[in-house]
Design a protein around this motif. Structure first.
Motif, PDB file in Angstrom:
ATOM      1  N   GLY A  12      15.095  35.235  42.249  1.00  0.00           N
ATOM      2  CA  GLY A  12      15.730  36.244  43.076  1.00  0.00           C
ATOM      3  C   GLY A  12      16.513  35.647  44.234  1.00  0.00           C
ATOM      4  N   LYS A  13      17.418  36.456  44.784  1.00  0.00           N
ATOM      5  CA  LYS A  13      18.326  35.990  45.834  1.00  0.00           C
ATOM      6  C   LYS A  13      17.583  35.605  47.111  1.00  0.00           C
ATOM      7  CE  LYS A  13      22.150  35.141  47.993  1.00  0.00           C
ATOM      8  NZ  LYS A  13      22.917  33.921  47.692  1.00  0.00           N
ATOM      9  N   GLU A  14      16.578  36.377  47.492  1.00  0.00           N
ATOM     10  CA  GLU A  14      15.887  36.071  48.741  1.00  0.00           C
ATOM     11  C   GLU A  14      15.185  34.716  48.672  1.00  0.00           C
ATOM     12  OE1 GLU A  14      12.753  37.961  51.998  1.00  0.00           O
ATOM     13  OE2 GLU A  14      13.187  39.048  50.147  1.00  0.00           O
ATOM     14  N   PHE A  15      14.561  34.423  47.535  1.00  0.00           N
ATOM     15  CA  PHE A  15      13.887  33.141  47.390  1.00  0.00           C
ATOM     16  C   PHE A  15      14.908  32.003  47.451  1.00  0.00           C
ATOM     17  CE2 PHE A  15      11.654  29.637  45.521  1.00  0.00           C
ATOM     18  CZ  PHE A  15      10.314  29.854  45.819  1.00  0.00           C
ATOM     19  N   SER A  16      16.017  32.164  46.740  1.00  0.00           N
ATOM     20  CA  SER A  16      17.066  31.146  46.750  1.00  0.00           C
ATOM     21  C   SER A  16      17.629  30.955  48.153  1.00  0.00           C
ATOM     22  CB  SER A  16      18.190  31.546  45.784  1.00  0.00           C
ATOM     23  OG  SER A  16      19.257  30.632  45.835  1.00  0.00           O
ATOM     24  N   PHE A  17      17.831  32.058  48.874  1.00  0.00           N
ATOM     25  CA  PHE A  17      18.323  31.977  50.244  1.00  0.00           C
ATOM     26  C   PHE A  17      17.372  31.173  51.118  1.00  0.00           C
ATOM     27  CE2 PHE A  17      17.917  33.451  54.594  1.00  0.00           C
ATOM     28  CZ  PHE A  17      19.211  33.282  55.075  1.00  0.00           C
ATOM     29  N   ASN A  18      16.075  31.419  50.988  1.00  0.00           N
ATOM     30  CA  ASN A  18      15.105  30.716  51.822  1.00  0.00           C
ATOM     31  C   ASN A  18      15.122  29.213  51.568  1.00  0.00           C
ATOM     32  OD1 ASN A  18      14.154  32.980  53.217  1.00  0.00           O
ATOM     33  ND2 ASN A  18      12.676  33.482  51.620  1.00  0.00           N
TER      34      ASN A  18
END
Length: 388
Positions: free
Chosen positions: A343-349
């Motif tokens: 997911g995008k949030e995990f990748s962002f982190n």
């Protein structure tokens, strides 16, 4: 937050490393052969496009409107091959076969680059847009992996390559680009570029891939093509050579050292140590001068001796050197694979941690974090997607 001090090891509860748009430079890849307002998907790099000149100008305006005012431009030409049914962005295909070698001339390609940068600067004046120009697409070669001017047989020509570097420095700086990348492939790149820029009283800064390694991760968009060893770049992990090249480029007058790939945090750290504590670099040179590390490269040993004999110039040059990073296409691919899987949030982190680590090391010597993901990273923050 814990209220019992002895059960809480944390001292600082705010992020020391602050992330700002002016620390970043968005990468744009352009195919000068595409016509109209066109963009093409690039295999293995989901969500990232190769753009025509008109599309690139529109996208530049969009980025500036978002507050991203530094952009790194990578120019190439398109070739259709029998190896793929999809679009192929292939600056690496230039000169890869005798037929292609006859069709492409480095001077003609350079003139096309100049035409683009002239138009770009006219469209976005200095101060509105920071332009970093990457000249790689002028003279690459897929068959042997090397960069440089070629003779009629398709072999690298040293004299013509040095002349090409002079032309690149002259013509790019005349277009008033803010920074010109030297690729860390050819001997005396920085010296040649520095001489031309100074001779012509130009303001273009020299951004150097001083520690450029023979990375396979840098060419993931060439999925069906075999990338040859160029023998021009440092083998991954050979940190002693990275240190030597860093020191020599500083002495030669580089303005900024761009660590490539950006994941090499240890390289960022020793570069920061060198430019803030020049004696550390000089002690390293002294420690290796009589070793066998140079092999038969007595010219490099002599260059190091020259630095040690002229310490004052090296120390003075260190005071102006800034540091940046460059994310290769393999890094972008890994981010996208992670995004698809978690997911995008995990990748962002994951990206956020990487950027903060980079910023924390470089500190007030920041040039730019050059990254294809710069726009999407800040877009995620601004839609409220960041969990922090």
């Amino acid at each position: 937050m814990f209220t019992t001090a002895n059960l809480n090891r944390r001292i600082i509860f705010n992020n020391e490393a602050q992330v700002h748009k002016n620390q970043f430079s968005q990468t744009i890849d352009i195919d000068l052969d595409l016509e109209g307002v066109v963009q093409r998907p690039l295999q293995n790099l989901a969500g990232y496009f190769i753009r025509s000149v008109e599309s690139a100008l529109e996208y530049t305006k969009q980025l500036i409107d978002k507050g991203i005012t530094s952009i790194t431009y990578r120019l190439g030409g398109g070739l259709e091959t029998d190896e793929s049914d999809s679009y192929v962005y292939a600056p690496l295909l230039l000169n890869s076969t005798p037929n292609v070698c006859a069709r492409f001339d480095a001077d003609k390609i350079l003139d096309k680059h100049v035409g683009f940068y002239t138009l770009l600067r006219e469209s976005f004046p200095k101060g509105q847009l920071h332009i970093t120009a990457d000249p790689f697409g002028i003279a690459p070669n897929l068959s042997d992996g090397a960069w440089g001017a070629r003779n009629e047989k398709g072999e690298l020509d040293e004299e013509q390559t040095f002349l090409l570097l002079e032309k690149i420095a002259d013509k790019y700086s005349a277009c008033d680009v803010d920074a010109l990348l030297t690729m860390g492939r050819v001997e005396n790149e920085v010296e040649i570029t520095r001489s031309v820029i100074d001779k012509n009283n130009r303001t273009t800064k020299i951004y150097a891939f001083s520690q450029n390694i023979e990375s396979k991760a840098a060419y993931v968009y060439l999925d069906k093509l075999n990338k040859a060893d160029s023998y021009q770049k440092i083998l991954p992990g050979n940190i002693s050579e990275m240190k030597i090249r860093t020191i020599l480029d500083i002495y030669a007058g580089v303005d900024s050292i761009i660590v490539k790939p950006s994941e090499n945090l240890h390289v960022i750290q020793f570069t920061k140590d060198y430019v803030t504590s020049p004696e550390v670099a000089l002690l390293f040179l002294e420690s290796i001068l009589d070793s066998d590390i140079f092999g038969d490269r007595n010219d490099i040993r002599s260059a190091c001796e020259k630095v040690l004999a002229d310490r004052a110039t090296f120390i003075k040059n260190c005071t102006r050197v800034t540091i940046g990073t460059y994310a290769v296409s393999g890094g972008y691919l890994m981010d996208k694979l992670l995004e698809d899987n978690k997911g995008k949030e995990f990748s962002f982190n994951v990206q956020n941690e990487k950027y903060r680590n980079i910023i924390s090391i470089i500190g007030d010597r920041m040039a730019h974090i050059i990254d294809r993901s710069a726009e999407s990273y800040f877009d995620f923050i601004e839609i409220g997607g960041a969990s922090e």
